[in-house]
Scaffold this motif. Structure first.
Motif, PDB file in Angstrom:
ATOM      1  N   ALA A   1     -16.220  72.927 -11.176  1.00 15.30           N
ATOM      2  CA  ALA A   1     -15.778  73.735 -12.308  1.00 15.30           C
ATOM      3  C   ALA A   1     -16.935  73.911 -13.285  1.00 15.30           C
ATOM      4  O   ALA A   1     -17.851  73.089 -13.338  1.00 15.30           O
TER       5      ALA A   1
ATOM      6  N   SER B   1     -12.503  68.034  -9.942  1.00 16.96           N
ATOM      7  CA  SER B   1     -12.931  69.385  -9.573  1.00 16.96           C
ATOM      8  C   SER B   1     -14.092  69.285  -8.601  1.00 16.96           C
ATOM      9  O   SER B   1     -14.833  68.298  -8.578  1.00 16.96           O
TER      10      SER B   1
ATOM     11  N   GLU C   1     -11.527  79.472 -21.951  1.00 21.42           N
ATOM     12  CA  GLU C   1     -12.988  79.503 -21.807  1.00 21.42           C
ATOM     13  C   GLU C   1     -13.631  80.526 -22.730  1.00 21.42           C
ATOM     14  O   GLU C   1     -14.748  80.313 -23.228  1.00 21.42           O
TER      15      GLU C   1
ATOM     16  N   LYS D   1      -8.862  75.796 -18.960  1.00 14.10           N
ATOM     17  CA  LYS D   1      -9.439  76.908 -18.199  1.00 14.10           C
ATOM     18  C   LYS D   1      -9.158  78.267 -18.817  1.00 14.10           C
ATOM     19  O   LYS D   1     -10.025  79.140 -18.830  1.00 14.10           O
ATOM     20  N   ASP D   2      -7.955  78.472 -19.329  1.00 11.74           N
ATOM     21  CA  ASP D   2      -7.639  79.785 -19.876  1.00 11.74           C
ATOM     22  C   ASP D   2      -8.077  79.942 -21.330  1.00 11.74           C
ATOM     23  O   ASP D   2      -7.719  80.909 -22.001  1.00 11.74           O
TER      24      ASP D   2
ATOM     25  N   VAL E   1     -14.902  72.503 -18.553  1.00 17.33           N
ATOM     26  CA  VAL E   1     -13.718  73.345 -18.379  1.00 17.33           C
ATOM     27  C   VAL E   1     -12.818  72.740 -17.308  1.00 17.33           C
ATOM     28  O   VAL E   1     -13.267  72.462 -16.191  1.00 17.33           O
ATOM     29  N   CYS E   2     -11.551  72.548 -17.649  1.00 13.92           N
ATOM     30  CA  CYS E   2     -10.595  71.910 -16.739  1.00 13.92           C
ATOM     31  C   CYS E   2      -9.373  72.800 -16.519  1.00 13.92           C
ATOM     32  O   CYS E   2      -8.880  73.444 -17.448  1.00 13.92           O
ATOM     33  N   ASP E   3      -8.884  72.787 -15.302  1.00 16.27           N
ATOM     34  CA  ASP E   3      -7.617  73.432 -15.005  1.00 16.27           C
ATOM     35  C   ASP E   3      -6.487  72.569 -15.564  1.00 16.27           C
ATOM     36  O   ASP E   3      -6.690  71.382 -15.868  1.00 16.27           O
TER      37      ASP E   3
END
Length: 375
Positions: A307, A304, A358, A355-356, A286-288
């Motif tokens: 994360a 990260s 997930e 990230k959004d 998972v990455c921003d």
């Protein structure tokens, strides 16, 4: 100690539940400039058969493929791998040479689409690899985690300057026409650019790139000495990273111990060999991210301090945390106890999830559970 504090951080992060929603952008396609068009008379070649190593062979660090943990000639172990950008739209199908990859990295691009980055440790005899597509700057960072020589055909504007810091082979460089990059006339541009082992070597020699790993290089993967079950793992008969357009999923085959890949409602197969993609390991990371000022391109953050993610192998899944201190550094993966995970020997698919998005990741105990969730 500093490392003990980090381990505690990793354990806390790994216990977090996935949450959020997906986001998509309009797809953007780079087309080659006029002086970059390639005229080619050859058609894609057939894949070269790969000999299977004996199960009795002793595997140690000196003859272990750093990308798979499997037996390999010692002379090839210290060699820098080659990574290649592959189009992953329906127009780019079928893709060639993808089943030869030791590692495949998949990440979102624009409009909910993804692109693949195939990575090869032994590239000298590779068959046709197609279609070679353009770079996104975060893929350059992902490639550099393996210190790979990065092959691509063009780039988004945000990658232009940063590529000068990395060893790459770019199809828009005129001196590599008919040296590294060719066109298959039976397919439409821009989905017909291809390379092969011979042309890769020609490009590396032309650029005079270093072919061996730097003395300071640390392998991003750590492998177990032999195949093992994941302790405290939850059943994972089917796994889906949750991408919006190709909607890929992996199904565990108990007879082979591999996760077979599907996308676009069908088995994901290599157009050259006819082989379905199958992996011993699947890593979800998972990455921003942010959207670039143009409102089209993504800026995926590949660094990260813990994360979340998942590691899936042998029909089980565990929560993990990943750490990468700087964007152009090496990524390390940890379990919920703060221990670096050991992958089972074999091929790995790394899925980069925003990230959004997930909550769109799915791990299913049975295929029936997966089908019920999709319907």
């Amino acid at each position: 100690m500093k490392h003990m504090k980090k381990a505690a951080l990793f354990a806390a992060v790994c216990c977090m539940a996935f949450s959020g929603c997906g986001k998509s952008e309009e797809d953007v396609v780079e087309t080659p400039t006029e002086n970059s068009e390639i005229v080619e008379t050859e058609q894609p070649t057939e894949p070269v058969p790969v000999e299977t190593e004996s199960e009795e062979e002793v595997v140690n660090p000196a003859n272990r493929n750093p990308l798979t943990g499997e037996a390999m000639e010692e002379a090839l172990v210290a060699q820098r791998p080659v990574s290649c950008m592959i189009g992953n739209t329906t127009d780019a199908m079928p893709q060639y040479g993808i089943s030869n990859a030791d590692v495949i990295v998949e990440a979102p691009a624009e409009g909910g689409l993804t692109r693949l980055m195939t990575i090869y440790q032994d590239y000298a005899n590779l068959p046709t690899i197609m279609s070679v597509r353009s770079c996104r700057h975060y893929y350059t960072y992902l490639s550099n985690e393996f210190e790979a020589i990065y092959v691509h055909y063009g780039q988004a504007i945000y990658a232009t300057e940063m590529l000068k810091r990395f060893d790459d082979l770019n199809g828009l460089d005129g001196d590599l026409e008919n040296v590294t990059f060719y066109r298959d006339k039976s397919r439409k541009s821009p989905h017909n650019a291809y390379i092969n082992g011979e042309s890769i070597i020609a490009g590396i020699e032309k650029r005079e790139y270093r072919t061996g790993h730097a003395d300071t290089y640390k392998n991003t993967f750590r492998f177990a000495d032999s195949d093992k079950e994941l302790e405290n793992g939850v059943p994972a008969a089917v796994v889906e990273p949750g991408y919006l357009v190709n909607k890929p999923w992996f199904v565990y085959n108990e007879s082979t111990g591999l996760y077979e890949r599907y996308q676009y409602k069908a088995a994901h197969k290599d157009g050259g060999s006819g082989e379905q993609l199958a992996f011993k390991n699947v890593i979800i990371r998972v990455c921003d991210y942010v959207v670039e000022p143009d409102g089209k391109y993504l800026d995926v953050k590949t660094a990260s301090y813990g994360a979340p993610g998942k590691y899936i192998s042998n029909g089980k899944a565990i929560d993990i945390a990943w750490v990468k201190e700087v964007e152009d550094g090496v990524c390390t993966y940890y379990d919920t106890n703060g221990n670096e995970i050991e992958l089972n020997p074999g091929k790995t698919c790394v899925c980069i999830v925003l990230k959004d998005a997930e909550d769109k990741i799915g791990v299913y105990a049975t295929e029936a559970d997966f089908e019920a969730a999709r319907n």
